[in-house]
Design an enzyme around this catalytic site. Structure first.
Site, PDB file in Angstrom:
ATOM      1  N   GLU A 216       0.829  -1.211   0.000  1.00  0.00           N
ATOM      2  CA  GLU A 216       0.000   0.000   0.000  1.00  0.00           C
ATOM      3  C   GLU A 216       0.858   1.254   0.000  1.00  0.00           C
ATOM      4  O   GLU A 216       1.699   1.421   0.889  1.00  0.00           O
ATOM      5  CB  GLU A 216      -0.906   0.022   1.231  1.00  0.00           C
ATOM      6  CG  GLU A 216      -1.785   1.257   1.311  1.00  0.00           C
ATOM      7  CD  GLU A 216      -2.558   1.364   2.622  1.00  0.00           C
ATOM      8  OE1 GLU A 216      -3.546   2.115   2.668  1.00  0.00           O
ATOM      9  OE2 GLU A 216      -2.162   0.709   3.603  1.00  0.00           O
TER      10      GLU A 216
ATOM     11  N   ASP B 281      -5.967   2.441  -1.378  1.00  0.00           N
ATOM     12  CA  ASP B 281      -6.639   3.298  -0.408  1.00  0.00           C
ATOM     13  C   ASP B 281      -6.931   4.629  -1.084  1.00  0.00           C
ATOM     14  O   ASP B 281      -6.012   5.390  -1.412  1.00  0.00           O
ATOM     15  CB  ASP B 281      -5.755   3.482   0.822  1.00  0.00           C
ATOM     16  CG  ASP B 281      -6.451   4.213   1.948  1.00  0.00           C
ATOM     17  OD1 ASP B 281      -7.137   5.224   1.676  1.00  0.00           O
ATOM     18  OD2 ASP B 281      -6.299   3.816   3.122  1.00  0.00           O
TER      19      ASP B 281
ATOM     20  N   GLU C 256     -11.803   2.676   6.492  1.00  0.00           N
ATOM     21  CA  GLU C 256     -10.671   3.069   7.338  1.00  0.00           C
ATOM     22  C   GLU C 256     -10.684   4.583   7.520  1.00  0.00           C
ATOM     23  O   GLU C 256      -9.833   5.302   7.011  1.00  0.00           O
ATOM     24  CB  GLU C 256      -9.352   2.595   6.719  1.00  0.00           C
ATOM     25  CG  GLU C 256      -8.193   2.672   7.696  1.00  0.00           C
ATOM     26  CD  GLU C 256      -6.871   2.275   7.088  1.00  0.00           C
ATOM     27  OE1 GLU C 256      -6.091   1.579   7.755  1.00  0.00           O
ATOM     28  OE2 GLU C 256      -6.597   2.673   5.945  1.00  0.00           O
TER      29      GLU C 256
ATOM     30  N   GLN D  94      -9.724   0.651   0.222  1.00  0.00           N
ATOM     31  CA  GLN D  94     -10.083   1.317   1.473  1.00  0.00           C
ATOM     32  C   GLN D  94     -10.564   2.722   1.172  1.00  0.00           C
ATOM     33  O   GLN D  94     -10.163   3.331   0.175  1.00  0.00           O
ATOM     34  CB  GLN D  94      -8.901   1.344   2.437  1.00  0.00           C
ATOM     35  CG  GLN D  94      -8.532  -0.039   2.955  1.00  0.00           C
ATOM     36  CD  GLN D  94      -7.305  -0.032   3.843  1.00  0.00           C
ATOM     37  OE1 GLN D  94      -6.325   0.660   3.563  1.00  0.00           O
ATOM     38  NE2 GLN D  94      -7.338  -0.813   4.909  1.00  0.00           N
TER      39      GLN D  94
END
Length: 260
Positions: free
Chosen positions: A143, A178, A241, A205
């Site tokens: 990530e 993300d 998140e 996310q």
């Protein structure tokens, strides 16, 4: 069809961690994720998943000394043996929790080493971990983290991560996409979604930008983004998140249209 996993590190902080599984279930979530499971025995967490009918979507490998500011060490030269030990620890939990996606944190760049040394260490470590996890049908995720929240993290851009995935050459290594970090560092989210979903994105996310609150506010049009992920063929969980503005449940109005 979009589906959401509650990140229990970020959500339901009104109660103790082990009580958050019940809270997630009561609010309609079918899966959970969190940063780290290692404060609890695997069976304790597995029992919570079973009790509330939840799937474990994701967790992170051990990050090193989190309190001292470490954010993993997959790319840090000299810590290869520690990385191998962390693979065994994560694998133990992944099997117990029937979790098929594990994130390996890359680490903060160590100025004693060159960029190329970091890259070579990262590729070798990720190959090692991917091969271990592949025996159990587990994907290893990497990530990018934005350099505002995590200065000098080894990977900051989505396409940079994709290039590293190509170099690793392991089919079970994927991108943890993300959207909060991606918007801050890269933008152009729709194009990236359609470019990367088919071959690279393993987990998504979400959080608002710039304040990392509920996805119902801020500069990202999440209903549109969810449609684009759907159109691009993404079928995995989306980890929530984000940092609730107040009590978690009070901010879940955005989720209701997507619950089955």
């Amino acid at each position: 069809m979009v589906k959401f996993a509650a990140n229990l590190t970020m959500l339901f902080n009104e109660v103790d961690f082990l009580e958050r599984f019940e809270q997630a279930h009561q609010c309609g979530f079918k899966a959970v994720e969190y940063l780290f499971p290692y404060a609890y025995e695997p069976k304790v967490l597995a029992d919570k998943l079973t009790q509330y009918g939840l799937e474990q979507a994701l967790f992170n490998m051990p990050p090193g000394d989190w309190g001292a500011g470490e954010r993993g060490f997959a790319a840090i030269p000299g810590r290869e043996e520690e990385f191998k030990q962390s693979v065994e620890t994560a694998l133990l939990y992944a099997q117990a929790l029937n979790c098929k996606k594990v994130h390996a944190m890359s680490g903060i760049v160590d100025v004693k080493f060159t960029r190329q040394q970091h890259i070579e260490t990262f590729i070798n470590n990720i190959r090692y971990a991917a091969d271990k996890f592949a025996k159990y049908d587990i994907e290893l995720l990497i990530e990018p983290l934005n350099n505002r929240d995590v200065p000098n993290y080894f990977i900051a851009h989505q396409r940079e991560a994709v290039e590293l995935i190509k170099q690793v050459q392991r089919p079970n290594v994927k991108l943890q996409f993300d959207l909060y970090h991606a918007q801050i560092m890269d933008g152009d989210l729709t194009v990236m979604i359609h470019d990367l979903v088919a071959n690279y994105i393993g987990h998504v996310q979400i959080a608002s930008v710039p304040l990392r609150h509920e996805p119902s506010e801020g500069e990202i049009n999440y209903p549109y983004i969810f449609e684009q992920l759907d159109l691009a063929g993404y079928q995995g969980w989306m980890g929530c998140e984000y940092k609730p503005k107040t009590i978690t449940e009070e901010g879940l109005g955005w989720l209701k249209p997507y619950l089955n």
